[in-house]
Design a protein around this motif. Structure first.
Motif, PDB file in Angstrom:
ATOM      1  N   VAL A 200       1.331  -0.974  -0.013  1.00  0.00           N
ATOM      2  CA  VAL A 200       0.174   0.049  -0.282  1.00  0.00           C
ATOM      3  C   VAL A 200       0.628   1.508   0.111  1.00  0.00           C
ATOM      4  N   ILE A 201       0.882   1.853  -0.982  1.00  0.00           N
ATOM      5  CA  ILE A 201       1.825   3.667  -1.314  1.00  0.00           C
ATOM      6  C   ILE A 201       0.550   4.290  -0.937  1.00  0.00           C
ATOM      7  N   SER A 202       0.929   4.967   0.257  1.00  0.00           N
ATOM      8  CA  SER A 202       0.052   6.725   0.207  1.00  0.00           C
ATOM      9  C   SER A 202       0.750   7.677   1.640  1.00  0.00           C
ATOM     10  N   ASP A 203       0.092   8.110   1.502  1.00  0.00           N
ATOM     11  CA  ASP A 203       0.407   9.238   2.361  1.00  0.00           C
ATOM     12  C   ASP A 203       0.107   9.436   3.523  1.00  0.00           C
ATOM     13  N   PHE A 204      -0.878   8.674   3.438  1.00  0.00           N
ATOM     14  CA  PHE A 204      -2.090   8.396   4.596  1.00  0.00           C
ATOM     15  C   PHE A 204      -2.408   9.178   5.102  1.00  0.00           C
ATOM     16  N   LEU A 205      -2.790  10.560   4.780  1.00  0.00           N
ATOM     17  CA  LEU A 205      -3.847  11.690   5.596  1.00  0.00           C
ATOM     18  C   LEU A 205      -4.769  11.569   5.573  1.00  0.00           C
ATOM     19  N   GLY A 206      -5.562  12.293   6.332  1.00  0.00           N
ATOM     20  CA  GLY A 206      -6.993  12.534   6.562  1.00  0.00           C
ATOM     21  C   GLY A 206      -7.647  11.405   7.547  1.00  0.00           C
ATOM     22  N   GLY A 207      -8.909  10.613   7.048  1.00  0.00           N
ATOM     23  CA  GLY A 207      -9.275  10.080   8.250  1.00  0.00           C
ATOM     24  C   GLY A 207      -8.691   8.633   8.343  1.00  0.00           C
ATOM     25  N   MET A 208      -9.046   7.375   9.410  1.00  0.00           N
ATOM     26  CA  MET A 208      -8.521   6.180   9.373  1.00  0.00           C
ATOM     27  C   MET A 208      -9.312   5.205   9.048  1.00  0.00           C
ATOM     28  N   GLU A 209     -10.113   5.692   8.249  1.00  0.00           N
ATOM     29  CA  GLU A 209     -11.020   4.544   7.932  1.00  0.00           C
ATOM     30  C   GLU A 209     -10.057   3.014   7.156  1.00  0.00           C
ATOM     31  N   TRP A 210      -9.494   3.070   6.565  1.00  0.00           N
ATOM     32  CA  TRP A 210      -8.112   1.683   6.017  1.00  0.00           C
ATOM     33  C   TRP A 210      -8.110   0.922   6.683  1.00  0.00           C
ATOM     34  N   GLN A 211      -7.795   1.908   8.267  1.00  0.00           N
ATOM     35  CA  GLN A 211      -7.541   0.622   8.797  1.00  0.00           C
ATOM     36  C   GLN A 211      -8.454  -0.899   8.733  1.00  0.00           C
ATOM     37  N   ARG A 212      -9.670  -0.677   8.403  1.00  0.00           N
ATOM     38  CA  ARG A 212     -10.624  -1.667   8.608  1.00  0.00           C
ATOM     39  C   ARG A 212     -10.053  -2.908   7.696  1.00  0.00           C
ATOM     40  N   PRO A 213     -10.007  -2.404   6.392  1.00  0.00           N
ATOM     41  CA  PRO A 213     -10.146  -2.890   5.503  1.00  0.00           C
ATOM     42  C   PRO A 213      -8.849  -4.034   4.818  1.00  0.00           C
ATOM     43  N   LEU A 214      -7.329  -2.751   5.200  1.00  0.00           N
ATOM     44  CA  LEU A 214      -6.231  -3.422   5.778  1.00  0.00           C
ATOM     45  C   LEU A 214      -6.099  -4.312   6.786  1.00  0.00           C
ATOM     46  N   ARG A 215      -7.200  -4.732   7.923  1.00  0.00           N
ATOM     47  CA  ARG A 215      -6.763  -5.563   8.368  1.00  0.00           C
ATOM     48  C   ARG A 215      -7.107  -7.278   7.998  1.00  0.00           C
ATOM     49  N   ALA A 216      -8.167  -6.629   7.260  1.00  0.00           N
ATOM     50  CA  ALA A 216      -9.345  -7.745   6.281  1.00  0.00           C
ATOM     51  C   ALA A 216      -7.982  -8.368   5.620  1.00  0.00           C
ATOM     52  N   LEU A 217      -7.446  -7.671   5.376  1.00  0.00           N
ATOM     53  CA  LEU A 217      -6.541  -8.363   3.936  1.00  0.00           C
ATOM     54  C   LEU A 217      -5.281  -8.890   4.265  1.00  0.00           C
ATOM     55  N   SER A 218      -4.717  -8.513   5.585  1.00  0.00           N
ATOM     56  CA  SER A 218      -3.812  -8.819   6.350  1.00  0.00           C
ATOM     57  C   SER A 218      -3.888 -10.257   7.029  1.00  0.00           C
ATOM     58  N   ALA A 219      -5.549 -10.865   6.943  1.00  0.00           N
ATOM     59  CA  ALA A 219      -5.442 -11.831   6.942  1.00  0.00           C
ATOM     60  C   ALA A 219      -5.544 -13.099   6.526  1.00  0.00           C
ATOM     61  N   ARG A 220      -5.087 -12.345   5.273  1.00  0.00           N
ATOM     62  CA  ARG A 220      -4.959 -13.721   3.934  1.00  0.00           C
ATOM     63  C   ARG A 220      -3.477 -13.389   3.875  1.00  0.00           C
ATOM     64  N   HIS A 221      -2.941 -11.934   3.389  1.00  0.00           N
ATOM     65  CA  HIS A 221      -2.018 -11.601   3.327  1.00  0.00           C
ATOM     66  C   HIS A 221      -0.806 -10.633   3.556  1.00  0.00           C
ATOM     67  N   ASP A 222       0.094 -11.180   3.381  1.00  0.00           N
ATOM     68  CA  ASP A 222       1.460 -10.590   3.974  1.00  0.00           C
ATOM     69  C   ASP A 222       1.083  -8.632   3.813  1.00  0.00           C
ATOM     70  N   ILE A 223       1.610  -7.924   4.561  1.00  0.00           N
ATOM     71  CA  ILE A 223       1.235  -6.227   3.517  1.00  0.00           C
ATOM     72  C   ILE A 223       2.409  -5.709   4.063  1.00  0.00           C
ATOM     73  N   VAL A 224       2.759  -4.480   3.800  1.00  0.00           N
ATOM     74  CA  VAL A 224       4.147  -4.216   3.088  1.00  0.00           C
ATOM     75  C   VAL A 224       3.410  -2.427   3.156  1.00  0.00           C
ATOM     76  N   ALA A 225       3.495  -1.204   4.155  1.00  0.00           N
ATOM     77  CA  ALA A 225       2.956   0.000   3.783  1.00  0.00           C
ATOM     78  C   ALA A 225       3.861   0.880   3.485  1.00  0.00           C
ATOM     79  N   VAL A 226       3.681   1.897   2.944  1.00  0.00           N
ATOM     80  CA  VAL A 226       4.866   2.435   2.442  1.00  0.00           C
ATOM     81  C   VAL A 226       4.109   3.583   2.153  1.00  0.00           C
ATOM     82  N   GLU A 227       4.548   4.840   3.606  1.00  0.00           N
ATOM     83  CA  GLU A 227       4.171   6.376   3.966  1.00  0.00           C
ATOM     84  C   GLU A 227       4.663   7.039   3.067  1.00  0.00           C
ATOM     85  N   ILE A 228       4.380   8.057   2.445  1.00  0.00           N
ATOM     86  CA  ILE A 228       4.679   8.864   1.752  1.00  0.00           C
ATOM     87  C   ILE A 228       4.948  10.305   1.915  1.00  0.00           C
ATOM     88  N   VAL A 229       5.918  10.797   2.586  1.00  0.00           N
ATOM     89  CA  VAL A 229       5.866  12.344   3.689  1.00  0.00           C
ATOM     90  C   VAL A 229       7.074  13.136   2.714  1.00  0.00           C
TER      91      VAL A 229
END
Length: 316
Positions: A200-229
């Motif tokens: 996941v590549i994003s600056d993650f600015l704004g709300g935190m609504e992305w947490q729920r779908p990310l946790r759902a994806l992590s149940a099946r996949h390895d996750i790497v988040a790239v935060e752009i600052v």
């Protein structure tokens, strides 16, 4: 010397190329060469991919080390030996990687050597390089807030090049367009896919609504988040009167950057970044921070090496 050439000369060697305008094709070639040359050189030819060890086939058990994923705990061996053990897994022969790339208007901004958008595309190129080969496939889901595209996962260098070019050429959304990272992640949940890697590549600015779908994806996949600052995302300098603008709502406000305002701005930015980091940890995601004022390839290499050490039981 012209202004453009002077600015180009002042850019540090590690800066990603500017991926827009008539020089797009040359910039893409330069990006590929830079990624392959520096990653191959810094990694000393070792296979240090983003998923260096885990797979789906059970392997050897070993003693638990701090930082190991508790989801890999081998309870049978732990009960028999009374010492915590985890079960190593054998890497799959073929890896399917999906990259979720947020190119909303908040990334069309940069005050250092590049825009955050350029760095996000450069990170995509690095992911493609680190995961290609051996029958591996890579695909992408990209959103600008105004437009979404999905690039099917395929293998081969030609596909990787075409994917990066298509992402780089995506039109920018108009100012005032709001991005939706949660909806972008939902695109990768359905239909269900074989176990693989999600980046996941994003600056993650704004709300935190992305947490729920990310946790759902992590149940099946390895996750790497790239935060752009960008430096101005986290620090408001002493610049006197300045107009602050939110590119995803179009709202603007003229303020005086007093000592109190700068302190409050910096504290709010630090709090948000800590909240993002905590949300990524709860999802079990690896967290790579890339800044527009830092050597992004060196930062990527440090992340990959530390990740491999954690999987192998060493100390990062």
């Amino acid at each position: 010397m012209s202004r453009d050439k002077s600015a180009e000369k002042e850019r540090p060697s590690w800066a990603p190329p500017v991926l827009r305008g008539v020089r797009m094709e040359a910039a893409l070639r330069m990006l590929e060469l830079d990624v392959r040359r520096r990653l191959d050189g810094l990694l000393q030819g070792n296979h240090l991919g983003l998923v260096p060890g885990p797979g789906t086939e059970p392997g050897e058990a070993r003693t638990y080390q701090p930082g190991d994923d508790v989801r890999r705990m081998d309870w049978a061996v732990t009960a028999r030996t009374t010492v915590p053990h985890i079960r190593e897994t054998v890497a799959d022969r073929e890896l399917e990687t999906w990259v979720a790339i947020d190119l909303s208007p908040s990334l069309d901004f940069g005050t250092a050597v590049c825009e955050k958008r350029d760095l996000a595309i450069a990170a995509t190129a690095a992911v493609a390089h680190l995961t290609r080969g051996g029958g591996n496939r890579i695909g992408a889901a990209v959103s600008t807030g105004a437009e979404n595209i999905r690039i099917p996962a395929r293998g081969g260098l030609a596909h990787a090049r075409g994917m990066i070019r298509k992402i780089a050429e995506m039109p920018r959304a108009e100012e005032g367009t709001r991005g939706d990272l949660a909806a972008l992640l939902e695109q990768l949940r359905r239909p269900p896919r074989r176990r693989g890697l999600i980046v996941v590549i994003s600056d993650f600015l704004g709300g935190m609504e992305w947490q729920r779908p990310l946790r759902a994806l992590s149940a099946r996949h390895d996750i790497v988040a790239v935060e752009i600052v960008d430096p101005r995302d986290v620090d408001l300098p002493e610049v006197g009167t300045v107009v602050l603008a939110d590119p995803e709502t179009g709202r603007q406000r003229e303020v005086t950057a007093s000592a109190l305002l700068r302190k409050e701005f910096n504290a709010a930015a630090a709090e948000h970044r800590a909240e993002v980091a905590a949300g990524l940890r709860r999802a079990g995601a690896g967290h790579l921070v890339l800044r527009t004022d830092s050597d992004w390839i060196a930062d990527t290499v440090r992340f990959v090496v530390a990740r491999k050490r954690r999987w192998s039981g060493g100390v990062a």
